[in-house]
Design a protein around this motif. Structure first.
Motif, PDB file in Angstrom:
ATOM      1  N   VAL A 264       0.886  -0.974  -0.072  1.00  0.00           N
ATOM      2  CA  VAL A 264       0.142  -0.083   0.300  1.00  0.00           C
ATOM      3  C   VAL A 264       0.915   0.653   0.225  1.00  0.00           C
ATOM      4  CG1 VAL A 264      -1.741   0.904   1.724  1.00  0.00           C
ATOM      5  CG2 VAL A 264      -1.742  -1.071   1.350  1.00  0.00           C
ATOM      6  N   TRP A 265       0.854   2.069  -0.873  1.00  0.00           N
ATOM      7  CA  TRP A 265       1.332   3.374  -1.360  1.00  0.00           C
ATOM      8  C   TRP A 265       0.525   4.338  -0.272  1.00  0.00           C
ATOM      9  CZ3 TRP A 265       6.472   4.510  -1.791  1.00  0.00           C
ATOM     10  CH2 TRP A 265       6.749   5.810  -2.445  1.00  0.00           C
ATOM     11  N   GLU A 266       1.464   5.609  -0.052  1.00  0.00           N
ATOM     12  CA  GLU A 266       0.302   6.566   0.911  1.00  0.00           C
ATOM     13  C   GLU A 266       1.289   8.055   0.534  1.00  0.00           C
ATOM     14  OE1 GLU A 266      -0.064   7.909   5.563  1.00  0.00           O
ATOM     15  OE2 GLU A 266       0.852   5.800   4.925  1.00  0.00           O
ATOM     16  N   ASN A 267       0.385   8.667   0.566  1.00  0.00           N
ATOM     17  CA  ASN A 267       0.902  10.259  -0.042  1.00  0.00           C
ATOM     18  C   ASN A 267       0.303  11.223   0.659  1.00  0.00           C
ATOM     19  OD1 ASN A 267       3.054  11.622  -0.627  1.00  0.00           O
ATOM     20  ND2 ASN A 267       2.024  12.291  -2.423  1.00  0.00           N
ATOM     21  N   ASN A 268       0.709  12.201   0.973  1.00  0.00           N
ATOM     22  CA  ASN A 268      -0.514  12.830   1.810  1.00  0.00           C
ATOM     23  C   ASN A 268      -1.749  12.322   2.430  1.00  0.00           C
ATOM     24  OD1 ASN A 268       1.429  15.794   1.150  1.00  0.00           O
ATOM     25  ND2 ASN A 268       0.553  15.688  -1.378  1.00  0.00           N
ATOM     26  N   GLY A 269      -1.770  11.210   3.149  1.00  0.00           N
ATOM     27  CA  GLY A 269      -2.970  10.904   3.746  1.00  0.00           C
ATOM     28  C   GLY A 269      -3.741   9.881   2.809  1.00  0.00           C
ATOM     29  N   LYS A 270      -3.178  10.358   1.623  1.00  0.00           N
ATOM     30  CA  LYS A 270      -3.900   8.710   0.223  1.00  0.00           C
ATOM     31  C   LYS A 270      -3.310   7.683   0.970  1.00  0.00           C
ATOM     32  CE  LYS A 270      -6.307  12.466  -1.904  1.00  0.00           C
ATOM     33  NZ  LYS A 270      -5.944  12.895  -3.255  1.00  0.00           N
ATOM     34  N   THR A 271      -3.760   6.573   0.612  1.00  0.00           N
ATOM     35  CA  THR A 271      -3.666   5.152   0.236  1.00  0.00           C
ATOM     36  C   THR A 271      -4.019   4.549  -1.155  1.00  0.00           C
ATOM     37  OG1 THR A 271      -5.145   4.418   1.356  1.00  0.00           O
ATOM     38  CG2 THR A 271      -2.266   4.717   2.387  1.00  0.00           C
ATOM     39  N   VAL A 272      -3.400   3.927  -1.592  1.00  0.00           N
ATOM     40  CA  VAL A 272      -3.474   2.685  -2.828  1.00  0.00           C
ATOM     41  C   VAL A 272      -2.957   1.693  -3.036  1.00  0.00           C
ATOM     42  CG1 VAL A 272      -1.781   4.455  -3.918  1.00  0.00           C
ATOM     43  CG2 VAL A 272      -3.545   3.118  -5.040  1.00  0.00           C
ATOM     44  N   PRO A 273      -3.561   0.525  -3.149  1.00  0.00           N
ATOM     45  CA  PRO A 273      -2.724  -0.121  -3.327  1.00  0.00           C
ATOM     46  C   PRO A 273      -2.250  -0.616  -5.031  1.00  0.00           C
ATOM     47  CG  PRO A 273      -5.213  -0.955  -3.285  1.00  0.00           C
ATOM     48  CD  PRO A 273      -4.352   0.741  -3.565  1.00  0.00           C
ATOM     49  N   LEU A 274      -0.212  -0.708  -4.573  1.00  0.00           N
ATOM     50  CA  LEU A 274       1.055  -0.907  -5.724  1.00  0.00           C
ATOM     51  C   LEU A 274       1.142  -2.676  -5.994  1.00  0.00           C
ATOM     52  CD1 LEU A 274       3.132   0.248  -6.598  1.00  0.00           C
ATOM     53  CD2 LEU A 274       4.220   0.383  -4.747  1.00  0.00           C
ATOM     54  N   ASN A 275       0.583  -2.595  -6.953  1.00  0.00           N
ATOM     55  CA  ASN A 275       1.037  -4.737  -7.526  1.00  0.00           C
ATOM     56  C   ASN A 275       2.736  -3.565  -7.995  1.00  0.00           C
ATOM     57  OD1 ASN A 275       1.279  -6.770  -7.507  1.00  0.00           O
ATOM     58  ND2 ASN A 275       1.159  -6.475  -9.828  1.00  0.00           N
ATOM     59  N   VAL A 276       3.942  -4.133  -7.476  1.00  0.00           N
ATOM     60  CA  VAL A 276       4.785  -4.282  -8.415  1.00  0.00           C
ATOM     61  C   VAL A 276       4.922  -5.838  -8.906  1.00  0.00           C
ATOM     62  CG1 VAL A 276       7.461  -3.556  -8.138  1.00  0.00           C
ATOM     63  CG2 VAL A 276       5.834  -2.359  -7.607  1.00  0.00           C
ATOM     64  N   SER A 277       5.255  -6.246  -9.873  1.00  0.00           N
ATOM     65  CA  SER A 277       5.474  -7.448 -10.743  1.00  0.00           C
ATOM     66  C   SER A 277       7.539  -7.063 -10.918  1.00  0.00           C
ATOM     67  CB  SER A 277       4.961  -7.331 -12.003  1.00  0.00           C
ATOM     68  OG  SER A 277       5.839  -8.825 -12.509  1.00  0.00           O
ATOM     69  N   ALA A 278       8.040  -8.644 -10.449  1.00  0.00           N
ATOM     70  CA  ALA A 278       8.731  -9.137 -10.457  1.00  0.00           C
ATOM     71  C   ALA A 278       9.701  -9.325 -11.481  1.00  0.00           C
ATOM     72  CB  ALA A 278       9.856 -10.217  -9.386  1.00  0.00           C
ATOM     73  N   GLY A 279       8.314  -9.314 -12.867  1.00  0.00           N
ATOM     74  CA  GLY A 279       9.022  -9.621 -14.086  1.00  0.00           C
ATOM     75  C   GLY A 279       9.440 -10.353 -14.366  1.00  0.00           C
ATOM     76  N   ILE A 280       9.192 -10.798 -15.606  1.00  0.00           N
ATOM     77  CA  ILE A 280       9.846 -12.337 -17.014  1.00  0.00           C
ATOM     78  C   ILE A 280      11.114 -12.356 -16.874  1.00  0.00           C
ATOM     79  CG2 ILE A 280       8.827 -13.675 -18.200  1.00  0.00           C
ATOM     80  CD1 ILE A 280       5.988 -12.274 -17.946  1.00  0.00           C
ATOM     81  N   GLY A 281      11.772 -11.867 -17.562  1.00  0.00           N
ATOM     82  CA  GLY A 281      12.642 -12.397 -17.558  1.00  0.00           C
ATOM     83  C   GLY A 281      13.983 -11.138 -16.956  1.00  0.00           C
ATOM     84  N   ALA A 282      15.684 -10.781 -17.966  1.00  0.00           N
ATOM     85  CA  ALA A 282      16.301  -9.743 -17.646  1.00  0.00           C
ATOM     86  C   ALA A 282      16.919  -9.600 -18.453  1.00  0.00           C
ATOM     87  CB  ALA A 282      17.452 -10.701 -16.819  1.00  0.00           C
ATOM     88  N   SER A 283      17.917  -8.665 -18.223  1.00  0.00           N
ATOM     89  CA  SER A 283      18.756  -8.358 -19.378  1.00  0.00           C
ATOM     90  C   SER A 283      19.541  -9.633 -19.768  1.00  0.00           C
ATOM     91  CB  SER A 283      20.227  -7.326 -18.900  1.00  0.00           C
ATOM     92  OG  SER A 283      21.307  -7.396 -20.052  1.00  0.00           O
ATOM     93  N   ARG A 284      19.718  -9.386 -21.319  1.00  0.00           N
ATOM     94  CA  ARG A 284      20.638 -10.658 -21.899  1.00  0.00           C
ATOM     95  C   ARG A 284      21.509 -11.121 -21.460  1.00  0.00           C
ATOM     96  NH1 ARG A 284      23.087  -9.629 -26.749  1.00  0.00           N
ATOM     97  NH2 ARG A 284      22.127  -7.247 -27.959  1.00  0.00           N
ATOM     98  N   PHE A 285      22.146 -10.063 -20.745  1.00  0.00           N
ATOM     99  CA  PHE A 285      24.112  -9.573 -20.584  1.00  0.00           C
ATOM    100  C   PHE A 285      23.654  -9.659 -18.864  1.00  0.00           C
ATOM    101  CE2 PHE A 285      23.852  -6.236 -23.805  1.00  0.00           C
ATOM    102  CZ  PHE A 285      24.842  -7.482 -24.993  1.00  0.00           C
TER     103      PHE A 285
END
Length: 308
Positions: A264-285
């Motif tokens: 849950v992200w919060e700013n100025n007294g407001k809150t919102v659900p935050l979904n951060v994906s770990a992703g499917i891949g990575a840099s080829r290097f």
């Protein structure tokens, strides 16, 4: 002599353990794809549930058939909406294989924003620098054929949210989207959320913020504008994590404990659900993952209670 033997033995054990960890992180875990499932009460009371498939950081390279096959299999989830938060490519010849992999999903409504590895090919750099500060593009990198990808997404009906907003109708619910260009490149310009028509301002609606990199300034803007949920990627979940501890870095100013998952992200007294994906891949290097399996996320948005 005994001390030398002990030190030699310890060094051998560390070398073997390091080699085993590298082999696991480069050959096994990057192919251990999973679907994380979340449920979030974010819709107006009385709304029908909405199943959102969140894909991010595919970083496709031609020949990654296991990844392509898994992406195709996600069609079985039958989402109501697909949100793609960027970094689809990791090679100039990857657009064709990417579109093949995503073709089954492009039959569903979708929205997308770009990441830096949609615009530019990754380059080799000191891998230790990833753990000291967020990476930045320091020279003009090789451009990727992102217009071809954007055009294909658009022809399939996916909505480009690059520094723009747009509404879509889902049943009796209005989906109000706002997206930004990649904050990691400093290209983000928040356009606000759609205002709705003059006759539809009171219609049931949900505000969805979409970004590639979850920099705090972007999350704050979405939150201040009364977003109901935010989707982002970029962090790779830390990519190389410590079991039992988690991520060491996020490659942006997001706290490491938020590198992956629903918070849950919060700013100025407001809150919102935050979904951060770990992703499917990575840099080829740097195609390594440790204690951080690649993922897509199926988020079921449900109705809030009337008292919320």
């Amino acid at each position: 002599m005994d001390d030398i033997k002990k030190l030699t033995g310890a060094a051998a054990v560390i070398t073997v353990a390091g080699a085993a960890a590298f082999a696991y992180g480069s050959l096994i875990e990057p192919r251990r794809f999973e679907v994380r499932e979340e449920t979030v009460a974010a819709l107006p009371p009385g709304s029908k549930s909405l199943r959102v498939l969140h894909v991010s950081d595919i970083h496709l390279v031609p020949g990654q058939q296991a990844k392509i096959d898994w992406l195709k299999s996600l069609v079985a989830l039958e989402p109501d909406l697909v949100i793609n938060t960027g970094d689809n490519l990791s090679h100039p010849q990857a657009v064709g294989p990417l579109l093949d992999a995503l073709a089954p999903l492009m039959r569903f409504p979708g929205v997308f924003v770009p990441g830096s590895n949609d615009y530019y090919a990754p380059s080799m750099r000191n891998p230790l620098s990833y753990f000291t500060s967020p990476s930045k593009v320091k020279h003009e990198p090789k451009a990727l054929p992102w217009p071809e990808m954007f055009n294909a997404f658009g022809k399939a009906g996916w909505v480009d949210l690059t520094n723009r907003n747009q509404s879509q109708v889902y049943g009796r619910l209005r989906l109000d989207f706002s997206g930004v260009d990649d904050p990691h490149l400093g290209r983000d310009v928040f356009a606000g959320f759609p205002l709705g028509s003059s006759t539809g301002s009171g219609a049931p609606n949900v505000r969805i913020g979409v970004a590639h990199a979850p920099y705090q300034r972007v999350l704050d803007s979405f939150t201040d504008a009364d977003a109901d949920i935010i989707f982002a990627g970029h962090t790779h979940g830390g990519q190389i994590c410590i079991p039992g501890y988690g991520a060491l870095v996020t490659n942006c100013d997001l706290p490491t404990w938020r590198a992956r998952g629903l918070t849950v992200w919060e700013n100025n007294g407001k809150t919102v659900p935050l979904n951060v994906s770990a992703g499917i891949g990575a840099s080829r290097f740097a195609p390594i993952r440790i204690a951080c399996r690649p993922e897509a996320v199926l988020v079921t948005l449900t109705a809030k209670s009337a008292a919320t």
